[in-house]
Motif scaffolding. Structure first.
Motif, PDB file in Angstrom:
ATOM      1  N   GLU A 142      14.072  17.123 -15.374  1.00 14.63           N
ATOM      2  CA  GLU A 142      12.690  16.775 -15.878  1.00 14.63           C
ATOM      3  C   GLU A 142      12.160  15.417 -16.047  1.00 14.63           C
ATOM      4  N   GLN A 143      13.224  14.559 -16.191  1.00 13.77           N
ATOM      5  CA  GLN A 143      13.069  13.068 -16.262  1.00 13.77           C
ATOM      6  C   GLN A 143      13.120  12.602 -14.862  1.00 13.77           C
ATOM      7  N   GLN A 144      13.883  13.104 -13.915  1.00 17.27           N
ATOM      8  CA  GLN A 144      14.163  12.407 -12.708  1.00 17.27           C
ATOM      9  C   GLN A 144      13.011  12.804 -11.545  1.00 17.27           C
ATOM     10  N   MET A 145      12.406  13.908 -12.074  1.00 20.49           N
ATOM     11  CA  MET A 145      11.197  14.707 -11.141  1.00 20.49           C
ATOM     12  C   MET A 145      11.899  14.822  -9.782  1.00 20.49           C
ATOM     13  N   ASN A 146      12.984  15.312  -9.558  1.00 21.44           N
ATOM     14  CA  ASN A 146      13.463  15.903  -8.530  1.00 21.44           C
ATOM     15  C   ASN A 146      13.945  17.312  -8.520  1.00 21.44           C
ATOM     16  N   GLY A 147      14.783  17.682  -7.630  1.00 22.98           N
ATOM     17  CA  GLY A 147      15.230  19.429  -7.505  1.00 22.98           C
ATOM     18  C   GLY A 147      16.706  19.448  -8.185  1.00 22.98           C
ATOM     19  N   THR A 148      16.827  20.722  -8.523  1.00 22.23           N
ATOM     20  CA  THR A 148      18.146  21.007  -9.129  1.00 22.23           C
ATOM     21  C   THR A 148      18.838  22.151  -8.635  1.00 22.23           C
ATOM     22  N   PRO A 149      20.044  22.172  -8.333  1.00 22.60           N
ATOM     23  CA  PRO A 149      20.833  23.352  -7.809  1.00 22.60           C
ATOM     24  C   PRO A 149      21.229  24.166  -8.726  1.00 22.60           C
ATOM     25  N   ASN A 150      20.823  24.036 -10.146  1.00 23.97           N
ATOM     26  CA  ASN A 150      21.310  24.941 -10.982  1.00 23.97           C
ATOM     27  C   ASN A 150      19.950  25.820 -11.344  1.00 23.97           C
ATOM     28  N   LYS A 194       3.760  10.454 -12.201  1.00 25.03           N
ATOM     29  CA  LYS A 194       3.509  11.282 -13.571  1.00 25.03           C
ATOM     30  C   LYS A 194       2.989  10.373 -14.411  1.00 25.03           C
ATOM     31  N   GLN A 195       3.467   8.825 -14.394  1.00 24.33           N
ATOM     32  CA  GLN A 195       2.929   8.033 -15.470  1.00 24.33           C
ATOM     33  C   GLN A 195       1.615   7.593 -15.001  1.00 24.33           C
ATOM     34  N   ASP A 196       1.363   7.453 -13.657  1.00 22.05           N
ATOM     35  CA  ASP A 196       0.010   6.944 -13.367  1.00 22.05           C
ATOM     36  C   ASP A 196      -0.584   7.640 -12.225  1.00 22.05           C
ATOM     37  N   PRO A 197      -1.002   8.896 -12.417  1.00 22.94           N
ATOM     38  CA  PRO A 197      -1.420   9.938 -11.254  1.00 22.94           C
ATOM     39  C   PRO A 197      -2.571   9.439 -10.779  1.00 22.94           C
ATOM     40  N   GLU A 198      -3.644   8.610 -11.305  1.00 21.73           N
ATOM     41  CA  GLU A 198      -4.837   8.273 -11.076  1.00 21.73           C
ATOM     42  C   GLU A 198      -4.588   7.203  -9.942  1.00 21.73           C
ATOM     43  N   HIS A 199      -3.376   6.419  -9.733  1.00 17.83           N
ATOM     44  CA  HIS A 199      -3.271   5.106  -8.907  1.00 17.83           C
ATOM     45  C   HIS A 199      -2.126   5.681  -7.925  1.00 17.83           C
ATOM     46  N   LEU A 200      -1.008   6.559  -8.169  1.00 19.85           N
ATOM     47  CA  LEU A 200      -0.011   6.669  -7.268  1.00 19.85           C
ATOM     48  C   LEU A 200       0.120   8.135  -6.767  1.00 19.85           C
ATOM     49  N   ALA A 201       0.818   8.247  -5.681  1.00 22.36           N
ATOM     50  CA  ALA A 201       0.784   9.481  -5.331  1.00 22.36           C
ATOM     51  C   ALA A 201       2.511   9.544  -4.422  1.00 22.36           C
ATOM     52  N   ALA A 228       0.804  -1.184   0.047  1.00 20.07           N
ATOM     53  CA  ALA A 228      -0.051  -0.022  -0.251  1.00 20.07           C
ATOM     54  C   ALA A 228       0.862   1.257  -0.012  1.00 20.07           C
ATOM     55  N   ALA A 229       1.942   1.175   0.649  1.00 19.44           N
ATOM     56  CA  ALA A 229       2.769   2.414   0.847  1.00 19.44           C
ATOM     57  C   ALA A 229       4.062   2.108   1.165  1.00 19.44           C
ATOM     58  N   ALA A 230       5.039   3.151   0.701  1.00 25.08           N
ATOM     59  CA  ALA A 230       6.749   2.743   1.176  1.00 25.08           C
ATOM     60  C   ALA A 230       7.205   4.005   1.483  1.00 25.08           C
ATOM     61  N   HIS A 231       8.193   4.004   2.297  1.00 19.64           N
ATOM     62  CA  HIS A 231       9.183   5.112   2.449  1.00 19.64           C
ATOM     63  C   HIS A 231      10.169   5.173   1.491  1.00 19.64           C
ATOM     64  N   TYR A 232       9.975   6.105   0.566  1.00 24.02           N
ATOM     65  CA  TYR A 232      10.785   6.164  -0.451  1.00 24.02           C
ATOM     66  C   TYR A 232      11.190   7.845  -0.912  1.00 24.02           C
ATOM     67  N   PHE A 233      12.184   7.751  -2.013  1.00 18.93           N
ATOM     68  CA  PHE A 233      12.521   9.107  -2.384  1.00 18.93           C
ATOM     69  C   PHE A 233      11.541   9.908  -3.384  1.00 18.93           C
ATOM     70  N   VAL A 234      11.577  10.997  -3.426  1.00 16.41           N
ATOM     71  CA  VAL A 234      10.973  11.835  -4.423  1.00 16.41           C
ATOM     72  C   VAL A 234      11.148  11.477  -5.662  1.00 16.41           C
ATOM     73  N   GLY A 235      11.990  10.748  -6.228  1.00 16.05           N
ATOM     74  CA  GLY A 235      11.874  10.276  -7.714  1.00 16.05           C
ATOM     75  C   GLY A 235      10.914   9.490  -7.827  1.00 16.05           C
ATOM     76  N   ALA A 236      10.156   8.979  -6.825  1.00 17.78           N
ATOM     77  CA  ALA A 236       8.958   8.214  -7.088  1.00 17.78           C
ATOM     78  C   ALA A 236       7.949   8.721  -7.991  1.00 17.78           C
ATOM     79  N   MET A 237       8.082  10.269  -8.060  1.00 21.72           N
ATOM     80  CA  MET A 237       7.315  11.174  -8.749  1.00 21.72           C
ATOM     81  C   MET A 237       7.293  10.752 -10.373  1.00 21.72           C
ATOM     82  N   MET A 238       8.341  10.267 -10.814  1.00 23.69           N
ATOM     83  CA  MET A 238       8.590   9.561 -12.086  1.00 23.69           C
ATOM     84  C   MET A 238       7.350   8.786 -12.350  1.00 23.69           C
TER      85      MET A 238
END
Length: 352
Positions: free
Chosen positions: A293-301, A241-248, A228-238
């Motif tokens: 944009e592909q990784q869905m994380n933050g950039t220092p640039n 993005k592919q399945d916003p209906e089921h994932l968060a 149901a749920a996992a402790h995970y990195f923001v990279g999960a946003m990848m």
């Protein structure tokens, strides 16, 4: 043919042969140009690597790891041939203390001005003379919306689902997982106070029966709904993005850890010049943005941030506002005090 002319002809032929040999050697050298990266799994856009090869002719190979500790252990065990690694800030400081990093003077590159100075967090490298800030993000909760009773907003919600019989997973990561125990109890994730660490350990031990597994391999299980749920990195946003209906993905209300990976060249790197070229290549805003944009994380640039689509740049889970940022904590190198965490983590992992 007079003898002197014959000797001159031979000299010209010899020079020609040497020139051809040099050209062939040069071509062979160019063909053999290589760069070997050792990075977190799925933390670099393959297009970045292919574009670098197209521009430079340098062939890039990539190996991946799941944790800072795994990467360091492999290097200390004698793994050789890697040019660039991507440690978190606290691990960069640890590696600097061990003499593993090469001074690149990347801070002297004109495009280094694109890097937000607030990301020069390494205590061992306050100017960026060795490593370059590469990516940042949070570590929160990735969940399947169809498998939970309500949207998850906190660690309390996470464990409520577990108490209701749903499967939940935490990272097999000493600092991150003990860090959750510290955060929910209002402590610093860098605390060296034994009482604080024991409190986090006890908190985790109480909840260990509710945790189905400690692993990094949780994404497919959340996607399938087996978990149901996992402790995970923001990279999960990848995947969100592919399945916003089921994932968060959510940053818990209690707070979370903020990670930052930096790009560092190893002192043992066989291709130091190529490594420096890659760092300079990645300083280009369009390249950093391509990766982000592909990784869905933050950039220092700073300039790359301007190139991101609004739905990513303004996403509160990827680029949180000041109120949430104030609740984020980043790990520091704890030196000898890390043993306190080692002992606590061993007790958590081995408890029945």
């Amino acid at each position: 043919m007079p003898a002197p002319y014959h000797r001159n002809a031979l000299r010209h032929l010899a020079r020609g042969a040497l020139a051809v040999s040099a050209l062939l050697a040069s071509a062979a050298g160019q063909a053999a140009e290589e760069l070997h990266l050792y990075n977190w799994g799925d933390y670099i856009n393959p297009q970045v690597l292919s574009r670098f090869t197209e521009q430079t002719g340098i062939k890039v190979s990539l190996d991946t790891y799941g944790s800072n500790e795994e990467m360091l252990a492999k290097l200390q065990a004698g793994a050789s041939g890697y040019d660039i690694v991507f440690p978190s800030v606290h691990m960069q400081d640890s590696m600097a203390a061990l003499g593993l990093l090469e001074k690149t003077s990347i801070d002297r590159s004109p495009a280094f001005a694109n890097i937000d100075p607030s990301f020069l967090r390494a205590k061992s490298d306050p100017k960026g003379e060795y490593c370059m800030p590469y990516a940042w993000g949070t570590v929160g909760i990735f969940y399947n919306k169809t498998k939970v009773s309500k949207p998850i907003e906190s660690w309390a919600d996470f464990f409520a689902e577990a108490k209701a019989g749903k499967k939940v997973i935490m990272l097999d990561d000493m600092r991150e997982t003990l860090g959750v125990g510290l955060i929910v109890n209002g402590k610093s994730v860098d605390s060296t106070d034994l009482a604080d660490i024991k409190q986090a350990e006890s908190w985790l031990l109480e909840r260990k029966p509710l945790v189905s597994a400690f692993t990094y391999e949780s994404v497919p299980m959340v996607q399938s709904g087996d978990v149901a749920a996992a402790h995970y990195f923001v990279g999960a946003m990848m995947y969100v993005k592919q399945d916003p209906e089921h994932l968060a993905y959510v940053i818990p209300k209690e707070g979370a850890t903020l990670y930052q990976e930096d790009m560092c060249v190893l002192k043992s790197a066989p291709n130091k010049a190529n490594a420096k070229r890659f760092m300079e290549f990645f300083l280009q805003p369009e390249i950093a943005a391509l990766n982000t944009e592909q990784q869905m994380n933050g950039t220092p640039n700073k300039e790359a941030l301007k190139l991101l689509p609004a739905e990513l740049r303004d996403n509160p889970e990827v680029n949180p506002g000041p109120e949430v940022m104030a609740k984020l904590q980043i790990f520091h190198d704890l030196g000898k005090d890390l043993k306190k965490y080692d002992r606590a983590w061993t007790r958590v992992r081995t408890a029945n």
